[in-house]
Design an enzyme around this catalytic site. Structure first.
Site, PDB file in Angstrom:
ATOM      1  N   CYS A  69    -133.239 -65.076  87.914  1.00 25.03           N
ATOM      2  CA  CYS A  69    -133.283 -64.377  86.626  1.00 25.03           C
ATOM      3  C   CYS A  69    -134.588 -64.685  85.887  1.00 25.03           C
ATOM      4  O   CYS A  69    -135.015 -65.837  85.812  1.00 25.03           O
ATOM      5  CB  CYS A  69    -132.095 -64.806  85.766  1.00 25.03           C
ATOM      6  SG  CYS A  69    -132.050 -63.934  84.187  1.00 25.03           S
ATOM      7  N   CYS A  73    -133.065 -69.253  79.722  1.00 25.28           N
ATOM      8  CA  CYS A  73    -131.967 -69.959  79.047  1.00 25.28           C
ATOM      9  C   CYS A  73    -131.904 -71.402  79.571  1.00 25.28           C
ATOM     10  O   CYS A  73    -131.720 -71.613  80.779  1.00 25.28           O
ATOM     11  CB  CYS A  73    -130.650 -69.237  79.297  1.00 25.28           C
ATOM     12  SG  CYS A  73    -130.762 -67.463  78.949  1.00 25.28           S
ATOM     13  N   CYS A  76    -129.279 -72.764  82.102  1.00 27.73           N
ATOM     14  CA  CYS A  76    -128.841 -71.911  83.207  1.00 27.73           C
ATOM     15  C   CYS A  76    -129.543 -72.193  84.531  1.00 27.73           C
ATOM     16  O   CYS A  76    -130.762 -72.038  84.641  1.00 27.73           O
ATOM     17  CB  CYS A  76    -129.034 -70.446  82.834  1.00 27.73           C
ATOM     18  SG  CYS A  76    -128.399 -69.357  84.122  1.00 27.73           S
ATOM     19  N   CYS A 113    -114.096 -60.272  85.943  1.00 29.50           N
ATOM     20  CA  CYS A 113    -115.405 -60.229  85.279  1.00 29.50           C
ATOM     21  C   CYS A 113    -116.503 -60.364  86.331  1.00 29.50           C
ATOM     22  O   CYS A 113    -116.410 -61.220  87.216  1.00 29.50           O
ATOM     23  CB  CYS A 113    -115.528 -61.384  84.297  1.00 29.50           C
ATOM     24  SG  CYS A 113    -114.130 -61.505  83.183  1.00 29.50           S
ATOM     25  N   CYS A 144    -114.652 -56.394  83.319  1.00 29.33           N
ATOM     26  CA  CYS A 144    -115.645 -56.924  82.386  1.00 29.33           C
ATOM     27  C   CYS A 144    -116.926 -57.126  83.186  1.00 29.33           C
ATOM     28  O   CYS A 144    -116.859 -57.542  84.343  1.00 29.33           O
ATOM     29  CB  CYS A 144    -115.162 -58.263  81.827  1.00 29.33           C
ATOM     30  SG  CYS A 144    -116.360 -59.085  80.760  1.00 29.33           S
ATOM     31  N   CYS A 204    -117.014 -59.086  74.499  1.00 24.09           N
ATOM     32  CA  CYS A 204    -116.728 -60.489  74.807  1.00 24.09           C
ATOM     33  C   CYS A 204    -117.992 -61.253  74.420  1.00 24.09           C
ATOM     34  O   CYS A 204    -119.058 -61.008  74.996  1.00 24.09           O
ATOM     35  CB  CYS A 204    -116.437 -60.631  76.302  1.00 24.09           C
ATOM     36  SG  CYS A 204    -116.325 -62.336  76.865  1.00 24.09           S
ATOM     37  N   ARG A 276    -111.473 -67.983  74.427  1.00 23.97           N
ATOM     38  CA  ARG A 276    -111.442 -68.396  75.838  1.00 23.97           C
ATOM     39  C   ARG A 276    -112.070 -69.754  76.053  1.00 23.97           C
ATOM     40  O   ARG A 276    -113.225 -69.993  75.684  1.00 23.97           O
ATOM     41  CB  ARG A 276    -112.140 -67.362  76.723  1.00 23.97           C
ATOM     42  CG  ARG A 276    -112.135 -67.806  78.195  1.00 23.97           C
ATOM     43  CD  ARG A 276    -112.575 -66.715  79.139  1.00 23.97           C
ATOM     44  NE  ARG A 276    -111.822 -65.515  78.911  1.00 23.97           N
ATOM     45  CZ  ARG A 276    -112.359 -64.301  78.773  1.00 23.97           C
ATOM     46  NH1 ARG A 276    -113.650 -64.154  78.828  1.00 23.97           N
ATOM     47  NH2 ARG A 276    -111.598 -63.273  78.576  1.00 23.97           N
TER      48      ARG A 276
END
Ligand code: SF4
Length: 330
Positions: A69, A73, A76, A113, A144, A204, A276
């Protein structure tokens, strides 16, 4: 309309709560600063007014496109900027995704998801993801996806394919955000949430506790979520999973009581949302998870992995729900 008592949006006399979108940082900080048992008691009351407290919704999360990616972040392992041992892979095939979805359904999951490590999807990816959404829906599951930033046209396409939920987290407070991500702005996240809402897809959206933020940042994150024009239908609250090779590998551990506080404050400020209990359960004691359920968490992810980080196996989860007398919602 604001509720009155103690500036917390909660009436001690009636235990009544209602949807508000005008929370101030001070009010939310005041909730965080309540005595722990008082905070959990209030959250448990709000939970009972809005949900069956014995029910826990179960979702499964599959990484359909792992690693590589371009975003940075700091938590991550899928960012191409860090050497966290995650190999970049191609988008999974439709057949492979549907095989995973069938297995998740057989295991009791009601929502499937699918996460892709993209800054944003390319148009050629959209055809494939839409086919996955249609296939999972045909199995009778809610769908999702989390694909990064979206244009309005992309959000509409996803809605047309039958998408139920789009996940896009705010992660933390607007002030602390720049310490965690520099390649995408807070406003860009809010803009994506807007296009998702406009397309008629459920939202979400949550964040992460344990990235070095202070309690004011946790309050700021909750204010940002609770003051969205419509509360996210799902609010994932994650405990940071520290992964070797990422900048947050050595972040200080979060006190479990502080994590439970974040769950409780999310429950009080967003009384109608599913809260969640998400990443970080692998390292959480059963007692901490039980406190989270008491404080209003009513959804979990299950499966051996959450994207690329470990998650308790299904049997362990079911055994815990059994022990606590909780049941998966249908
Ligand atoms: S959290 Fe998502 S956007 Fe950020 S680096 Fe990881 S995969 Fe990319």
């Amino acid at each position: 309309m604001a509720l009155t008592e103690n500036g917390t949006g909660f009436s001690l006399a009636t235990g009544f709560s209602q949807l508000r979108h005008d929370w101030t940082r001070e009010e939310v900080r005041a909730l965080f600063e309540l005595p722990f048992t008082e905070l959990v008691f209030r959250a448990a009351q709000v939970h009972r007014q809005n949900f069956d407290p014995a029910e826990v919704q179960i979702s499964t999360l599959l990484s359909i496109k792992t690693g590589g990616c371009p975003e940075d972040c700091a938590y991550c392992p899928q960012s191409a900027k860090y050497d966290a041992g995650v190999k970049a892979e191609k988008l999974m095939s439709l057949d492979a995704v549907l095989a995973e979805a069938r297995a998740a359904k057989a295991g009791g999951a009601t929502r499937f998801c699918m996460g892709a490590a993209w800054r944003e999807p390319k148009d050629r990816d959209m055809d494939k993801v839409c086919a996955m959404i249609e296939g999972v829906r045909d199995l009778g599951m809610e769908t999702c996806v989390t694909l990064g930033m979206l244009t309005q046209a992309q959000a509409r396409r996803l809605k047309g394919a039958g998408l139920d939920y789009y996940n896009h987290n705010l992660d933390t407070s607007p002030e602390f955000y720049g310490e965690i991500i520099t390649t995408r702005t807070y406003q860009e996240r809010l803009d994506t949430l807007d296009v998702v809402r406009e397309a008629g897809i459920h939202v979400c959206c949550g964040g992460i506790v344990g990235m070095g933020e202070d309690v004011d940042d946790r309050a700021g994150m909750i204010v940002a979520l609770a003051n969205l024009p419509v509360h996210p239908e799902s609010v994932p609250i994650n405990m940071l999973v520290k992964v070797e090779g990422t900048p947050l590998a050595d972040a200080a551990a979060v006190d479990p009581f502080d994590f439970v506080r974040a769950i409780a404050v999310a429950r009080i400020t967003m009384p109608g949302s599913m809260v969640r209990l998400s990443a970080g359960r692998e390292d959480m004691s059963e007692e901490t998870q039980a406190l989270c359920f008491l404080a209003g968490a009513n959804s979990i992810f299950y499966g051996p992995k959450l994207l690329t980080t470990p998650n308790p196996g299904r049997d362990r989860d079911m055994a815990l729900l059994d022990k606590l007398g909780l049941r998966p919602s249908l």
